[in-house]
Design a protein around this motif. Structure first.
Motif, PDB file in Angstrom:
ATOM      1  N   PRO B  51      71.369  25.212  63.406  1.00 55.87           N
ATOM      2  CA  PRO B  51      70.672  26.275  62.678  1.00 55.87           C
ATOM      3  C   PRO B  51      71.415  26.659  61.404  1.00 55.87           C
ATOM      4  O   PRO B  51      72.649  26.586  61.353  1.00 55.87           O
ATOM      5  CB  PRO B  51      70.646  27.444  63.668  1.00 55.87           C
ATOM      6  N   ARG B  60      62.643  26.898  65.894  1.00 53.15           N
ATOM      7  CA  ARG B  60      61.705  26.485  66.925  1.00 53.15           C
ATOM      8  C   ARG B  60      60.565  25.656  66.335  1.00 53.15           C
ATOM      9  O   ARG B  60      60.108  24.689  66.942  1.00 53.15           O
ATOM     10  CB  ARG B  60      61.155  27.718  67.635  1.00 53.15           C
ATOM     11  N   GLU B  61      60.121  26.051  65.151  1.00 55.76           N
ATOM     12  CA  GLU B  61      59.043  25.279  64.512  1.00 55.76           C
ATOM     13  C   GLU B  61      59.552  23.883  64.176  1.00 55.76           C
ATOM     14  O   GLU B  61      58.826  22.902  64.273  1.00 55.76           O
ATOM     15  CB  GLU B  61      58.563  25.976  63.230  1.00 55.76           C
ATOM     16  N   ARG B  64      59.501  21.841  67.330  1.00 50.52           N
ATOM     17  CA  ARG B  64      58.132  21.434  67.642  1.00 50.52           C
ATOM     18  C   ARG B  64      57.682  20.288  66.737  1.00 50.52           C
ATOM     19  O   ARG B  64      57.038  19.342  67.163  1.00 50.52           O
ATOM     20  CB  ARG B  64      57.172  22.614  67.445  1.00 50.52           C
ATOM     21  N   ASP B  65      57.982  20.434  65.471  1.00 53.55           N
ATOM     22  CA  ASP B  65      57.570  19.447  64.488  1.00 53.55           C
ATOM     23  C   ASP B  65      58.218  18.093  64.777  1.00 53.55           C
ATOM     24  O   ASP B  65      57.566  17.050  64.697  1.00 53.55           O
ATOM     25  CB  ASP B  65      57.975  19.944  63.088  1.00 53.55           C
ATOM     26  N   TYR B  68      56.554  16.531  67.731  1.00 45.55           N
ATOM     27  CA  TYR B  68      55.212  16.063  67.386  1.00 45.55           C
ATOM     28  C   TYR B  68      55.281  14.770  66.576  1.00 45.55           C
ATOM     29  O   TYR B  68      54.597  13.797  66.894  1.00 45.55           O
ATOM     30  CB  TYR B  68      54.473  17.161  66.619  1.00 45.55           C
ATOM     31  N   VAL B  80      64.985  18.036  71.795  1.00 49.60           N
ATOM     32  CA  VAL B  80      65.668  18.573  70.620  1.00 49.60           C
ATOM     33  C   VAL B  80      66.738  19.535  71.099  1.00 49.60           C
ATOM     34  O   VAL B  80      66.461  20.456  71.864  1.00 49.60           O
ATOM     35  CB  VAL B  80      64.689  19.291  69.664  1.00 49.60           C
ATOM     36  N   ARG B  81      67.951  19.289  70.693  1.00 55.40           N
ATOM     37  CA  ARG B  81      69.065  20.159  71.080  1.00 55.40           C
ATOM     38  C   ARG B  81      69.638  20.834  69.848  1.00 55.40           C
ATOM     39  O   ARG B  81      69.541  20.311  68.746  1.00 55.40           O
ATOM     40  CB  ARG B  81      70.168  19.343  71.731  1.00 55.40           C
ATOM     41  N   THR B  82      70.254  21.985  70.078  1.00 54.56           N
ATOM     42  CA  THR B  82      70.930  22.658  68.968  1.00 54.56           C
ATOM     43  C   THR B  82      72.434  22.501  69.123  1.00 54.56           C
ATOM     44  O   THR B  82      72.953  22.336  70.223  1.00 54.56           O
ATOM     45  CB  THR B  82      70.577  24.157  68.918  1.00 54.56           C
ATOM     46  N   GLN B  83      73.080  22.546  68.003  1.00 55.74           N
ATOM     47  CA  GLN B  83      74.544  22.480  67.992  1.00 55.74           C
ATOM     48  C   GLN B  83      74.991  23.537  66.996  1.00 55.74           C
ATOM     49  O   GLN B  83      74.544  23.540  65.844  1.00 55.74           O
ATOM     50  CB  GLN B  83      74.971  21.081  67.538  1.00 55.74           C
TER      51      GLN B  83
END
Lengths: 299, 174
Positions: B51, B60-61, B64-65, B68, B80-83
């Motif tokens: 982020p 979050r969008e 999702r993108d 998709y 999808v993971r965050t770091q």
């Protein structure tokens, strides 16, 4: 679904169940994909309690800033304060999620989620400092309180970048960058108002005098902190840096360091022990009412 | 249906890199420097993003993108993971990203300096001017002033050019 059908609405709504999209469904776990195992040698219960304190500070402070929306003197301050509130909300989400995971490690199961912690705890279970719940009486108090809060929190987060808990260290490293902007914004307003007209100077000084009783509490070391050596940062050790920054800002602002006495504790207890001023009840009534009215809603 | 064998990772990476940022749609995730990694685990693609700001509502969008677009290309069930460490810095915006920002009338950030040094107190800034003069993206003049420290999104500030009188956005050094 074709490309054309992939709209903003689609993104807001859960694919399988979109009738509650107005709640803003499906907010993902802020620690998604991050290894939240509590490292060996760290007291998980104390870590949960500590992250709850820091998360509650940000959650409650953010809400107080959100209450300023549409009431600020100019559009530029609206965007600034909204952005600061959003940064703090982001910090709160990660810290509450961290608290929940650490709690889960204690219970050997799933700890509470961020929403459970934010919306379904009663007042005495909140662990924020009382400064966070204070309702700003005017813009001078907004600027002064933000200067105090962000100076203190920035000093804390710069130290927590070295925390033995890698998740807390990462949250702090990220947050410190944001807090540096918050502090500059607040400091610049304190200088403009303090070194402004006779009226603005008087109101800025009165604001600091009114807020000062809430300052000492920020630097008191509790048992949670002493139980987390190498993980938590001792608030007492932040005082010198805080005093230096405040002295520099107040000198530029031609303001005097207040000497108002600290706000009394109740039987030796204050915000970190769940003993709050009456202001917190009003914040929670607003913050929690929608979630409590429809506890099954998906957020 | 493509199964995400190791050989497919470069293809998936290409798709992930090209996804647009929802708040700065002229930039791809690669331009913005928030794409950390694309790997494959148990036959599924895993994309790791970082982020920009703690409260970034676009994250979050973006997730999702990504899911998709990857799904469209046959990579079903991409995760999808965050770091969050190391924290994103505006220095990660690529040269191409800076060129696109400028072309869209948004001043790109200068180098993020020791604003948050790894050790010790963060220096206080009591002036409203950015440390370096920001060039107007329209006329190139350096005679610009900050009108607001925060803009329509967390990553931007508002400035005004005193030569051509136009307001413009500026991606903050962060």
């Amino acid at each position: 679904m074709t490309d054309d059908e992939f709209t903003a609405y689609q993104a807001l709504a859960d694919e399988t169940d979109d009738h509650r999209w107005a709640f803003g469904t499906g907010f993902t776990d802020p620690l998604e994909g991050i290894d939240t195992t509590v490292p060996d040698g760290i007291n998980a219960a104390a870590l949960a309690a500590y992250c709850l304190m820091l998360g509650d500070d940000a959650l409650i402070y953010s809400h107080r800033l959100q209450q300023w929306m549409t009431r600020l003197p100019e559009l530029e301050e609206e965007t600034a304060v909204a952005n600061i509130a959003l940064d703090l909300l982001g910090q709160a989400r990660m810290l509450l999620a961290r608290a929940g995971r650490a709690e889960g490690a204690v219970l050997a199961g799933a700890g509470r989620g961020e929403d459970q912690l934010a919306f379904f705890r009663p007042e005495h279970e909140f662990r924020n400092v009382r400064l966070a719940e204070h309702a700003d009486a005017d813009f001078a108090q907004l600027a002064g309180r933000l200067l105090i809060f962000s100076t203190w929190r920035l000093a804390l987060f710069t130290r927590l970048r070295d925390s033995a808990d890698p998740v807390l260290a990462a949250i702090a490293a990220k947050g410190a960058k944001e807090l540096a902007y918050h502090r500059d914004y607040a400091a610049q307003w304190v200088v403009r108002l303090g070194d402004g007209t006779e009226l603005s100077h008087g109101r800025m000084q009165a604001a600091l005098d009114a807020l000062w009783p809430l300052v000492d509490e920020l630097f008191s070391t509790g048992t949670v902190v002493t139980g987390l050596p190498g993980v938590a940062a001792d608030p007492a050790g932040l005082r010198a840096e805080f005093d230096d920054v405040l002295a520099a800002v107040l000198a530029a602002a031609t303001l005097d360091l207040p000497d108002t006495a600290p706000l009394a504790q109740v039987a030796g207890k204050s915000g970190r022990d769940g003993v709050h001023t009456e202001a917190l009840g009003y914040v929670l009534a607003e913050l929690q009412s929608v979630a409590r009215a429809d506890p099954d809603a998906t957020w | 249906m493509v199964t995400a064998m190791t050989a497919d990772v470069p293809a998936a990476r290409q798709i992930a890199e090209a996804v647009a940022d929802p708040e700065l749609p002229m930039l791809t995730l690669a331009d913005l420097g928030i794409l950390r990694d694309v790997t494959s685990e148990n036959g599924h693609i895993v994309v790791t993003i970082t982020p920009t700001y703690s409260g970034c509502p676009a994250l979050r969008e973006i997730a999702r993108d990504l899911q998709y677009r990857l799904g469209q290309a046959g990579f079903a069930g991409a995760a999808v993971r965050t770091q969050i460490a190391p924290a994103w810095t505006s220095d990660w915006i690529t040269a191409e990203g800076r060129r696109k920002l400028h072309a869209a009338g948004i001043a790109p950030p200068g180098a993020a300096p020791a604003r948050t040094p790894p050790r010790g107190p963060v220096p206080l800034n009591l002036t409203t001017a950015p440390r370096d003069r920001v060039a107007c993206p329209r006329c190139g003049s350096l005679d610009t002033v900050q009108t607001a420290a925060f803009g329509a999104t967390a990553c931007k500030a508002l400035l005004r050019c005193r030569s051509c009188d136009e307001p413009f956005e500026y991606v903050k050094e962060f």
